[in-house]
Design a protein around this motif. Structure first.
Motif, PDB file in Angstrom:
ATOM      1  N   LEU A 187       0.825  -1.209   0.000  1.00 40.86           N
ATOM      2  CA  LEU A 187       0.000   0.000   0.000  1.00 40.86           C
ATOM      3  C   LEU A 187       0.859   1.259   0.000  1.00 40.86           C
ATOM      4  O   LEU A 187       0.544   2.246  -0.681  1.00 40.86           O
ATOM      5  CB  LEU A 187      -0.924   0.004   1.224  1.00 40.86           C
ATOM      6  N   ILE A 206      -4.619  -5.340  -1.280  1.00 44.51           N
ATOM      7  CA  ILE A 206      -5.898  -5.523  -0.589  1.00 44.51           C
ATOM      8  C   ILE A 206      -6.445  -6.922  -0.848  1.00 44.51           C
ATOM      9  O   ILE A 206      -6.993  -7.570   0.058  1.00 44.51           O
ATOM     10  CB  ILE A 206      -6.894  -4.429  -1.017  1.00 44.51           C
ATOM     11  N   TYR A 209      -4.745  -9.300   1.386  1.00 41.52           N
ATOM     12  CA  TYR A 209      -5.278  -9.221   2.746  1.00 41.52           C
ATOM     13  C   TYR A 209      -6.599  -9.988   2.856  1.00 41.52           C
ATOM     14  O   TYR A 209      -6.802 -10.777   3.788  1.00 41.52           O
ATOM     15  CB  TYR A 209      -5.483  -7.765   3.164  1.00 41.52           C
ATOM     16  N   SER A 252      -4.425   3.630   3.554  1.00 49.18           N
ATOM     17  CA  SER A 252      -5.408   3.325   2.503  1.00 49.18           C
ATOM     18  C   SER A 252      -6.780   3.925   2.738  1.00 49.18           C
ATOM     19  O   SER A 252      -7.529   4.146   1.776  1.00 49.18           O
ATOM     20  CB  SER A 252      -5.561   1.804   2.373  1.00 49.18           C
ATOM     21  N   GLU A 254      -9.123   2.248   3.840  1.00 46.09           N
ATOM     22  CA  GLU A 254     -10.076   1.166   3.601  1.00 46.09           C
ATOM     23  C   GLU A 254     -10.740   0.743   4.912  1.00 46.09           C
ATOM     24  O   GLU A 254     -10.075   0.441   5.899  1.00 46.09           O
ATOM     25  CB  GLU A 254      -9.376  -0.041   2.974  1.00 46.09           C
TER      26      GLU A 254
END
Length: 610
Positions: A187, A206, A209, A252, A254
């Protein structure tokens, strides 16, 4: 003796900009004195975990320059960057490395140990760490590195990422902290690449992950957790994973990283005692991280409103990694960079919401395992572990050598608070060795200083007793001191017993050892690779506090009553039947434990008053 790795709450270390500038100033002076003509900043005694260390010091110098503009630092940063690019980047396969998917890829990687084939198994995490040092330096390079150096550092980082994700199996040690760290590296790298490449690597990170970490989470105490070295949680690496999740979210934005970090943070909060002591995990058992945990504990403690900074870390590593002589080591330096950059304040007040796997008030806490058996009891600065009898571990009634704490059916929990008292009632169906179903009801009540435990079960045959804990450590001015006794009072008779036999499978609290050492002695694999939790599970017997049934209980029940703390105070509880259930009266409260059959939803009731 004292536990060597758990020294003080991490939130006690000053976290002001001035305090961090002092840390960086100290690192600067050491680094400038250490810098060799070749540009090497490694500690002279460094052998293992070496592949990222010089670059880690370089990144700290870059951060120091960005904050102070010390004129001595640009040359040191440039020379040490050249050293890493020239001397610490490997492209030939390390002999014996077992986790390659592509031989002879030519991608760069970092070595755990410099000698070829000496310890290749550590090259995957070492390359993750080197990637993180490199992307930190890229973030800080403006005004320090030439365009050529920046380009070389960027291309090296690209190569590290490809080696980690293409040339080798991903996360070969099944270590959640390493794997999430790798995702963070991708990232952060993406921010230094052209848009098309950046989006591809960000999406790849991502996806790794989601598919390789999140999909393999392990359930413990009601929470889904990133797996750590084959287990659900490790009290050294778990908070480090929390720091990686914090950085992943910072970089990120996110939501997935915030959600998973908050879940892990709530889990840590529930298992930590008030004093921050914890033990257990598939790798290091009692060893705790220091500065590596600060970012995650601070970031997510603030998000969930809990005082995670009480986590008792190894304050010798409170600012950065050090060698046995106390000299600074650049290993994991990216965590110090991130925690300095992040300005989230510590949340210092405990969460007030009831938690299934925790009872906490004042200086008293009980952490419960997945079976709702205490995994740690803390009362007024003294800590007890589950005791062992006949290879069975826990807290609970024992009849004919058989411990009644493993549920055979649904475990019910009721939380109540009343006028300064906090209570939890745990109702478990259990079976005896001869398959008779019993309902064990355990009531825990605290006023913030003392802990009262009342355990009621249908009348047992023979001479039952309550296994009430293994006294283990107590707070003092120097840390956690090993103990062999504790301030415990019983309504019945009380004994402190020690194993009659000797050997690693018998833990005598009077011995000059720790739970960690005993657990590794029983583990199947060498220390550092074996699972101490699995080793400890082979313990046959331990020092134990044992209490007989209290007098005066109803004829159809055995009732055990013990108090942790409150030495010298009168303790003569009474028990009698009332319409609502079993009434318990002590010097501090009156409680009524409802029938195990429960209300119309099968939930046992509890009433409490001073």
């Amino acid at each position: 003796m004292h536990l060597p790795h758990q020294r003080g709450p991490l939130h006690d270390l000053p976290a002001t900009p001035e305090a961090y500038d002092e840390v960086l100033a100290s690192v600067t002076e050491v680094a400038l004195a250490r810098l060799t003509p070749e540009g090497n900043l490694e500690h002279p005694d460094c052998v293992d975990d070496i592949g990222d260390t010089s670059l880690g010091i370089t990144s700290l110098l870059a951060l120091a320059w960005q904050r102070t503009k010390d004129p001595r630092l640009p040359e040191a940063v440039g020379r040490s960057t050249d050293f890493h690019l020239r001397e610490r980047v490997y492209t030939d396969d390390n002999p014996g490395y077992p986790n390659l998917r592509v031989r002879g890829s030519g991608f760069p990687y970092a070595r755990y140990t410099l000698a070829p084939g000496a310890h290749p198994i550590g090259d995957w995490p070492s390359t993750v760490w080197a990637l993180l040092q490199a992307v930190n330096l890229l973030d800080l390079a403006d005004g320090l590195l030439t365009d050529e150096q920046t380009a070389a550092l960027r291309e090296m980082s690209r190569g590290y990422w490809r080696w980690l994700t293409e040339a080798t199996f991903f996360n070969p040690q099944e270590a959640g902290n390493q794997a999430i760290g790798c995702v963070v590296g991708g990232l952060m790298l993406a921010r230094h690449l052209p848009p098309e490449d950046a989006e591809r690597i960000r999406a790849q990170a991502i996806a790794l992950y989601v598919d390789e970490i999140r999909a393999h989470r392990v359930r413990d105490r009601g929470a889904l957790l990133p797996p750590e070295h084959g287990g659900a949680y490790d009290n050294n690496y778990g908070p480090i994973s929390l720091s990686f999740l914090a950085q992943a979210h910072r970089v990120s934005g996110e939501r997935i990283f915030a959600e998973d970090g908050e879940a892990l943070a709530r889990y840590i909060d529930a298992r930590l005692t008030v004093g921050g002591f914890d033990n257990g995990g598939p790798r290091y058992s009692e060893q705790h991280s220091g500065f590596e945990s600060v970012l995650g504990l601070r970031y997510f403690g603030h998000r969930i409103g809990a005082d995670l900074g009480r986590y008792r870390g190894d304050t010798r590593w409170g600012r950065h990694a050090v060698k046995p002589d106390g000299g600074v080591d650049g290993h994991f330096a990216w965590m110090l960079v991130w925690q300095i950059q992040d300005t989230t304040p510590w949340h210092r007040a405990p969460s007030t919401r009831p938690v299934r796997h925790q009872l906490r008030a004042g200086r008293v806490s009980v952490a419960f395992d997945s079976r709702m058996t205490p995994s740690l009891i803390e009362a007024d600065g003294t800590y007890l572990l589950p005791a062992a009898v006949n290879r069975q571990h826990g807290f609970g009634p024992v009849v004919d050598g058989f411990l009644l704490c493993r549920p055979m059916g649904e475990t019910r929990v009721r939380d109540v608070r009343a006028d300064g008292l906090t209570a939890k009632l745990v109702t478990k169906p259990v079976v005896t060795r001869d398959h008779v179903l019993r309902h064990v009801q355990s009531l825990y009540v605290t006023d913030g200083t003392r802990l009262w435990t009342t355990v009621a079960v249908e009348r047992l045959p023979g001479a039952p007793y309550l296994l009430a804990g293994l006294p283990y450590v107590a707070d003092d001015a120097e840390g956690l001191r090993r103990i062999a006794d504790a301030d415990v009072t019983s309504a019945g008779d009380l004994w402190l017993t020690h194993p009659a036999a000797a050997g690693p499978e018998f833990f005598d609290a009077r011995a000059d050892t720790t739970q960690q050492l005993a657990a590794f002695a029983l583990a199947a694999d060498p220390r550092g690779y074996g699972n101490p939790d699995e080793g400890w599970s082979h313990l046959v017997a331990s020092t134990a506090i044992e209490a007989t049934p209290a007098p005066g209980a109803p004829d159809d029940l055995d009732v055990f009553a013990v108090r942790y703390g409150g030495s010298g105070e009168l303790f003569e509880p009474t028990f009698d039947r009332v319409a609502e259930g079993l009434r318990v009266r002590t010097e501090a409260f009156t409680a009524v434990i409802g029938d195990p059959a429960g209300d119309d939803r099968g939930e046992p009731t509890l009433t409490l008053r001073p």
